[in-house]
Design a protein around this motif. Structure first.
Motif, PDB file in Angstrom:
ATOM      1  N   UNK A 239       0.776  -1.227   0.000  1.00  0.00           N
ATOM      2  CA  UNK A 239       0.000   0.000   0.000  1.00  0.00           C
ATOM      3  C   UNK A 239       0.807   1.275   0.000  1.00  0.00           C
ATOM      4  N   UNK A 240       2.113   1.162  -0.195  1.00  0.00           N
ATOM      5  CA  UNK A 240       2.936   2.368  -0.246  1.00  0.00           C
ATOM      6  C   UNK A 240       2.737   3.085  -1.570  1.00  0.00           C
ATOM      7  N   UNK A 241       2.714   4.406  -1.526  1.00  0.00           N
ATOM      8  CA  UNK A 241       2.604   5.208  -2.732  1.00  0.00           C
ATOM      9  C   UNK A 241       3.974   5.266  -3.428  1.00  0.00           C
ATOM     10  N   UNK A 242       3.994   5.652  -4.717  1.00  0.00           N
ATOM     11  CA  UNK A 242       5.268   5.671  -5.449  1.00  0.00           C
ATOM     12  C   UNK A 242       6.385   6.444  -4.757  1.00  0.00           C
ATOM     13  N   UNK A 243       6.088   7.640  -4.245  1.00  0.00           N
ATOM     14  CA  UNK A 243       7.119   8.434  -3.574  1.00  0.00           C
ATOM     15  C   UNK A 243       7.562   7.771  -2.269  1.00  0.00           C
ATOM     16  N   UNK A 244       6.631   7.182  -1.550  1.00  0.00           N
ATOM     17  CA  UNK A 244       6.989   6.463  -0.327  1.00  0.00           C
ATOM     18  C   UNK A 244       7.868   5.254  -0.645  1.00  0.00           C
ATOM     19  N   UNK A 245       7.535   4.566  -1.722  1.00  0.00           N
ATOM     20  CA  UNK A 245       8.329   3.412  -2.140  1.00  0.00           C
ATOM     21  C   UNK A 245       9.748   3.842  -2.486  1.00  0.00           C
ATOM     22  N   UNK A 246       9.840   4.946  -3.224  1.00  0.00           N
ATOM     23  CA  UNK A 246      11.155   5.457  -3.607  1.00  0.00           C
ATOM     24  C   UNK A 246      11.968   5.834  -2.381  1.00  0.00           C
ATOM     25  N   UNK A 247      11.365   6.575  -1.471  1.00  0.00           N
ATOM     26  CA  UNK A 247      12.085   7.132  -0.324  1.00  0.00           C
ATOM     27  C   UNK A 247      12.400   6.075   0.744  1.00  0.00           C
ATOM     28  N   UNK A 248      11.454   5.168   0.980  1.00  0.00           N
ATOM     29  CA  UNK A 248      11.599   4.224   2.089  1.00  0.00           C
ATOM     30  C   UNK A 248      12.206   2.878   1.691  1.00  0.00           C
ATOM     31  N   UNK A 249      12.063   2.513   0.430  1.00  0.00           N
ATOM     32  CA  UNK A 249      12.492   1.176   0.015  1.00  0.00           C
ATOM     33  C   UNK A 249      13.641   1.213  -0.993  1.00  0.00           C
ATOM     34  N   UNK A 250      13.474   1.983  -2.072  1.00  0.00           N
ATOM     35  CA  UNK A 250      14.441   1.946  -3.171  1.00  0.00           C
ATOM     36  C   UNK A 250      15.725   2.697  -2.832  1.00  0.00           C
ATOM     37  N   UNK A 251      15.597   3.945  -2.397  1.00  0.00           N
ATOM     38  CA  UNK A 251      16.792   4.760  -2.160  1.00  0.00           C
ATOM     39  C   UNK A 251      17.713   4.191  -1.076  1.00  0.00           C
ATOM     40  N   UNK A 252      17.197   3.682   0.038  1.00  0.00           N
ATOM     41  CA  UNK A 252      18.127   3.101   1.019  1.00  0.00           C
ATOM     42  C   UNK A 252      18.990   1.985   0.446  1.00  0.00           C
ATOM     43  N   UNK A 253      18.446   1.216  -0.485  1.00  0.00           N
ATOM     44  CA  UNK A 253      19.230   0.150  -1.112  1.00  0.00           C
ATOM     45  C   UNK A 253      20.147   0.689  -2.207  1.00  0.00           C
ATOM     46  N   UNK A 254      19.696   1.737  -2.883  1.00  0.00           N
ATOM     47  CA  UNK A 254      20.487   2.304  -3.968  1.00  0.00           C
ATOM     48  C   UNK A 254      21.679   3.100  -3.455  1.00  0.00           C
ATOM     49  N   UNK A 255      21.581   3.639  -2.247  1.00  0.00           N
ATOM     50  CA  UNK A 255      22.626   4.519  -1.738  1.00  0.00           C
ATOM     51  C   UNK A 255      23.985   3.845  -1.667  1.00  0.00           C
ATOM     52  N   UNK A 256      24.017   2.566  -1.335  1.00  0.00           N
ATOM     53  CA  UNK A 256      25.307   1.880  -1.233  1.00  0.00           C
ATOM     54  C   UNK A 256      25.985   1.765  -2.599  1.00  0.00           C
ATOM     55  N   UNK A 257      25.191   1.842  -3.669  1.00  0.00           N
ATOM     56  CA  UNK A 257      25.747   1.816  -5.022  1.00  0.00           C
ATOM     57  C   UNK A 257      26.093   3.219  -5.517  1.00  0.00           C
ATOM     58  N   UNK A 258      25.591   4.225  -4.822  1.00  0.00           N
ATOM     59  CA  UNK A 258      25.782   5.608  -5.243  1.00  0.00           C
ATOM     60  C   UNK A 258      27.033   6.227  -4.639  1.00  0.00           C
ATOM     61  N   UNK A 259      27.302   5.919  -3.374  1.00  0.00           N
ATOM     62  CA  UNK A 259      28.331   6.630  -2.609  1.00  0.00           C
ATOM     63  C   UNK A 259      29.704   6.559  -3.256  1.00  0.00           C
ATOM     64  N   UNK A 260      30.171   5.366  -3.597  1.00  0.00           N
ATOM     65  CA  UNK A 260      31.533   5.214  -4.098  1.00  0.00           C
ATOM     66  C   UNK A 260      31.766   5.931  -5.429  1.00  0.00           C
ATOM     67  N   UNK A 261      30.953   5.680  -6.458  1.00  0.00           N
ATOM     68  CA  UNK A 261      31.169   6.412  -7.718  1.00  0.00           C
ATOM     69  C   UNK A 261      30.947   7.914  -7.585  1.00  0.00           C
TER      70      UNK A 261
END
Length: 229
Positions: A130-152
């Motif tokens: 039941x999460x909305x798209x922005x909630x999904x992005x902020x709470x689920x996707x970005x926390x996982x993506x951040x570890x791939x973002x920091x180094x590059x």
């Protein structure tokens, strides 16, 4: 001989530090602005909205496919000749805008790639809950993506910092320019002065790379603890 080098360092170092302060101010501001702009572009591109995705892709490819020096000239010399008052920038503003825009294209690609690397099942599961798209992005996707973002991202920031070395062409007296002035005064000590410049850049960039390594480990450890790795 040692006294000669110490004497030269005593004369040159205060001016190099003054130039470093200019480098620090411009690069730090451009890192923040370029990261924010690139982050927004990267997120939008990750949704692959027809037309918008291709338009932003063109923006990125033009910037990545042309030298930064050319872009700097365009922002400082070409755009003011358009006749628009708002584009009549001084050298500091032109340097800041050009560095920010240049940085944004690399940040956007990193962010988009990291978001797309997160398994699609994560998004589907969040939407099922039941999460909305922005909630999904902020709470689920970005926390996982951040570890791939920091180094590059740290590599992009170091590239930006080193790119400030050519800002003197528009009148910015940054670190490298300050050194070049004294190389004319002390030509026999040119290698020593360039070594001082390189050391200051290293002192600025190395902690940034170490911080990126530390953040990556923390983020990876946090995701493993949460069962999201």
């Amino acid at each position: 001989m040692l006294d000669s080098y110490l004497s030269t360092a005593g004369v040159v170092l205060p001016f190099l530090l003054k130039g470093f302060w200019e480098t620090l101010k411009i690069s730090f501001a451009a890192i923040i602005a370029g990261s924010l702009l690139g982050f927004v572009i990267g997120v939008i591109r990750s949704y692959r909205i027809r037309g918008v995705h291709q338009l932003l892709g063109l923006y990125i490819h033009i910037l990545r496919g042309t030298p930064f020096l050319v872009q700097l000239y365009i922002f400082y010399f070409v755009l003011p000749s358009s006749g628009l008052e708002m584009l009549h920038w001084d050298s500091g503003t032109a340097a800041f805008v050009s560095l920010s825009v240049y940085t944004s294209c690399y940040v956007a690609e990193i962010v988009m790639g990291a978001i797309q690397a997160v398994p699609r099942g994560q998004t589907e599961g969040a939407m099922t809950l039941g999460l909305k798209p922005l909630q999904t992005l902020w709470l689920v996707i970005l926390p996982q993506a951040m570890r791939l973002i920091v180094q590059p991202m740290s590599g992009v920031y170091v590239m930006l910092i080193k790119s400030t070395a050519i800002l003197s062409v528009v009148g910015i007296t940054e670190l490298t320019r300050q050194g070049e002035v004294f190389i004319i005064t002390f030509p026999a000590k040119s290698l020593f002065i360039y070594g001082m410049i390189a050391a200051i850049y290293f002192i600025y960039c190395y902690p940034l790379l170490r911080l990126a390594n530390w953040l990556e480990k923390r983020l990876t450890g946090g995701l493993q603890g949460a069962g999201l790795h």
